[in-house]
Structure formats: C-alpha cells, structure tokens
Design a protein around this motif. Structure first.
Motif, PDB file in Angstrom:
ATOM      1  N   SER A   1      -5.025   2.108  -1.818  1.00  0.00           N
ATOM      2  CA  SER A   1      -4.844   1.470  -0.518  1.00  0.00           C
ATOM      3  C   SER A   1      -3.831   2.302   0.252  1.00  0.00           C
ATOM      4  CB  SER A   1      -4.343   0.039  -0.686  1.00  0.00           C
ATOM      5  OG  SER A   1      -4.133  -0.559   0.576  1.00  0.00           O
TER       6      SER A   1
ATOM      7  N   GLU B   1      -6.246   1.444   7.938  1.00  0.00           N
ATOM      8  CA  GLU B   1      -6.124   1.110   6.520  1.00  0.00           C
ATOM      9  C   GLU B   1      -7.363   1.586   5.774  1.00  0.00           C
ATOM     10  OE1 GLU B   1      -5.147  -2.991   5.873  1.00  0.00           O
ATOM     11  OE2 GLU B   1      -3.780  -3.008   7.577  1.00  0.00           O
TER      12      GLU B   1
ATOM     13  N   GLN C   1     -12.614   2.315   5.788  1.00  0.00           N
ATOM     14  CA  GLN C   1     -11.426   2.381   6.624  1.00  0.00           C
ATOM     15  C   GLN C   1     -11.561   1.356   7.738  1.00  0.00           C
ATOM     16  OE1 GLN C   1     -10.367   5.639   9.566  1.00  0.00           O
ATOM     17  NE2 GLN C   1      -9.017   6.113   7.830  1.00  0.00           N
TER      18      GLN C   1
ATOM     19  N   GLU D   1      -2.235   3.123   4.281  1.00  0.00           N
ATOM     20  CA  GLU D   1      -2.150   2.848   5.713  1.00  0.00           C
ATOM     21  C   GLU D   1      -1.594   4.091   6.383  1.00  0.00           C
ATOM     22  OE1 GLU D   1      -0.157  -0.136   8.968  1.00  0.00           O
ATOM     23  OE2 GLU D   1      -0.374  -0.823   6.896  1.00  0.00           O
TER      24      GLU D   1
ATOM     25  N   SER E   1      -9.137   1.868   1.976  1.00  0.00           N
ATOM     26  CA  SER E   1      -9.078   1.354   0.607  1.00  0.00           C
ATOM     27  C   SER E   1     -10.402   1.629  -0.079  1.00  0.00           C
ATOM     28  CB  SER E   1      -8.767  -0.137   0.590  1.00  0.00           C
ATOM     29  OG  SER E   1      -9.802  -0.854   1.224  1.00  0.00           O
TER      30      SER E   1
END
Length: 169
Positions: free
Chosen positions: A74, A81, A107, A76, A83
């Motif tokens: 994960s 973001e 994303q 940012e 993951s």
C-alpha cells in the motif's frame, strides 16, 4: 497498449529520493519481511510531493529448489493510493531455473479508480541463457506483451563477480 505494468514493488524502497527501512525475521523455512518507503518526490516537475507506504511479504523455502513469496503493498504518492498483491514462484536447480510472477493492483485518486492492472511474467534460465514472456492487461482491455531473450556474460571485463547481460526483446 497504453497500460501500466503493476509489479507490487513500489514500496520496496527502490527510489533515489526516498527513505526505506526493511525488517525481516526468519524461522526455519519461513521468512517475514516488512518493507517501508517514505520521503519526498517530484512526480509533476513543479513541486515536492510526499510518498509513504509499506509492503509485508512472506517467503517460504518449500525445498532447496522451490521458493514461494507472497506480498501485499500500500503506497500513497502525491494523493494517489496504489495497493495490490504479488506472487513469486521460483524453481531452480543447478541445470535450470523457472521463475514466475503474478501481480494484481489498482490506483485510486480523488475517490476514483485511476487504473486496475494484472501482470504476469515467466522466465526460464539455463546456464548463461534466458527466455521470458511478460503480459499485462488493465481493466479497460489495454494490453502489453513482451517476449525476450538474454545472454549473461560472467566476470565481465575480467572483474570477478561482475556480470553484464545482452538482451533482445
């Protein structure tokens, strides 16, 4: 195609402008890793943006020849973001190695999904020769495929433990 190639590796700390701490614990044939990334990046060439993330992974050496790694990440970065997860399987003997990767990620930015992507890779290596196939596809149907070959030159320019690869894709 016009697609991203997601590799589940953004939080491994492989960036020139970021910090990274890696923690791992090994117990028998199992290993737990926790990788982190943080710092400032300049993704839009106008100002500094922050990045932070983590990547836990479990590595299992099933036999002396077989290794399986499963990880999640994960990250940012500048408000986006990312993951996803990745699976790596390697079967290697003295004669050859078979390596397979699979990754699935997405994303999101500003509450909307920017991209979703699935990628996989298969490599076969024997001696100094290697062949590989890579495919990636996003949720919109865009796809990219690559076939490649490589020859490894060991002890490159007479330097022990240095190598160079000649590759064609």
């Amino acid at each position: 195609g016009n697609t991203n190639f997601y590799q589940a590796s953004a939080a491994r700390g492989r960036s020139s402008d970021t910090g990274q701490i890696m923690f791992d614990v090994t117990a028998g044939s199992m290993k737990f890793e926790l990788g982190t990334i943080w710092g400032e990046t300049d993704t839009d060439n106008t100002d500094e943006d922050s990045i932070s993330g983590f990547r836990p992974a479990i590595v299992w050496d099933a036999t002396g020849d077989l290794r399986v790694t499963l990880g999640y990440e994960s990250v940012e970065n500048s408000g986006a973001e990312t993951s996803g997860y990745g699976l790596y399987v390697r079967y290697a003997t003295d004669a050859f190695a078979l390596k397979m990767n699979y990754a699935d990620g997405k994303q999101e930015a500003n509450g909307a999904t920017t991209w979703e992507n699935t990628s996989y890779n298969i490599n076969v290596e024997s001696g100094n020769f290697g062949l590989g196939y890579t495919n990636t596809e996003d949720d919109g149907g865009d796809q990219a495929t690559s076939v490649y070959a490589r020859y490894l030159i060991q002890n490159f320019m007479g330097v022990s433990n240095a190598s160079a690869s000649l590759a064609l894709g």
